[in-house]
Structure formats: C-alpha cells, structure tokens
Scaffold this active site. Structure first.
Site, PDB file in Angstrom:
ATOM      1  N   SER A  41       0.840  -1.228   0.089  1.00  0.00           N
ATOM      2  CA  SER A  41      -0.065   0.169  -0.114  1.00  0.00           C
ATOM      3  C   SER A  41       0.792   1.277   0.000  1.00  0.00           C
ATOM      4  O   SER A  41       0.122   2.333  -0.250  1.00  0.00           O
ATOM      5  CB  SER A  41      -0.932   0.126   1.172  1.00  0.00           C
ATOM      6  OG  SER A  41      -0.276   0.148   2.340  1.00  0.00           O
ATOM      7  N   LYS A  82       1.071   4.791   6.828  1.00  0.00           N
ATOM      8  CA  LYS A  82       0.481   5.503   5.657  1.00  0.00           C
ATOM      9  C   LYS A  82       0.874   7.172   5.785  1.00  0.00           C
ATOM     10  O   LYS A  82       1.438   7.480   6.644  1.00  0.00           O
ATOM     11  CB  LYS A  82      -1.415   5.635   6.201  1.00  0.00           C
ATOM     12  CG  LYS A  82      -1.810   4.210   6.156  1.00  0.00           C
ATOM     13  CD  LYS A  82      -2.089   3.499   4.808  1.00  0.00           C
ATOM     14  CE  LYS A  82      -2.808   2.313   5.129  1.00  0.00           C
ATOM     15  NZ  LYS A  82      -2.531   1.417   3.793  1.00  0.00           N
TER      16      LYS A  82
END
Length: 168
Positions: A41, A82
């Site tokens: 990701s 993230k």
C-alpha cells in the site's frame, strides 16, 4: 556509585547492569518505535517488508508525513503505515468512480494514480476532518485500505505510534 556496588557479588552487579540496559532499551524503543511495512500500500515509497524508524516525540503532524499508527474499526488491532493527507479542519472529497481525492480544493490523488472505490465501502464524503483525527492514504491507492473506506476511517491522533524518521 562504584563504592556502593563493590560489596555486591558479581551476579548482583551483572543483574544491575542488565536492568539498567533493559530500562534504556525500553525507553529508546518507546520513543523511537521501529515498524514493519506490511503489503504494497505504500509503494513505491516504502516496499513490503521495509522497516521504518519513527519518532514518538513529535505530536504535531503535517500533510505529507508518513506515520505509523493503530488502525480503527475493522483494523483496530493492526499497526499500519500511511501518509497524512488531511488534518483537522480540512475538507476532503473522494470521487468513488475515479478514486480522485481532493483536500481543500486541491487534487492530492489524481485519476492516473487513483483507483475506483466501491461505493458500498466508501466513507461519507465530502467531510470536514474533526479535531483529533487524521485522514490517511497509502501511496499506492489501487491496493491501499485507508481513510477512504469505512472499514478503516479516520485515525485518532492518540493512535499514532510515530512519525517516520528513516526507512526505504
């Protein structure tokens, strides 16, 4: 201090040194957590299996910071890495059909880098990020479970483990 421990047997001296180093290690570990990137990701910035050194000392976050944090909702027991895309007070909109992400009127994920999001999984947009929350995205939007979806949602600031210092 040397005179105070001279009378102790060697095993007690060793135990004291071990305890001191253990305390130092625990302090460093809590102030500078090392996180493992799991999955693609964050590619191409961070690859699956990369280690990221973070700092828990700074609690002022900026757009663009890479953070390690505990997830929310379906991801509550998962540590994730993230990028902070929006801060409290920011307006965020996500277009499900294209995956475009807009923060305060500025496109932060365009059609070329975005990926369609299932409207059933999409959080409610547009939204204003409330105090104490962060809107996070993975750099690889096509495969990232991030704040765009209900299953993760916004990240409470108290869930942040640290801000990236080093990692690749």
């Amino acid at each position: 201090m040397k005179k105070r421990i001279d009378h102790l047997p060697n095993w007690a001296k060793n135990l004291l040194w071990f305890a001191m180093w253990l305390i130092i290690f625990m302090i460093i570990r809590n102030l500078f957590p090392i996180l493992l990137v799991s999955g693609p990701s964050m590619e191409p910035t961070l690859h699956d299996g990369a280690f990221v050194l973070t700092s828990a000392l700074d609690e002022s976050y900026e757009r663009g910071d890479i953070i390690g944090c505990w997830g929310e909702n379906e991801y509550a027991d998962v540590r994730i890495v993230k990028r902070v895309a929006a801060l409290p007070g920011d307006e965020v909109n996500v277009i499900a059909e294209t995956g475009v992400v807009i923060v305060n009127g500025e496109v932060v994920v365009d059609e070329e880098h975005g990926a369609p999001v299932d409207p059933e999984q999409l959080a409610e947009f547009p939204m204003i990020i409330p105090e104490g929350k962060l809107f996070v995205l993975g750099d690889n939007a096509a495969v990232s479970a991030d704040s765009r979806i209900k299953d993760l949602g916004l990240i409470p600031m108290e869930n942040v483990i640290g801000v990236k210092l080093f990692g690749h």
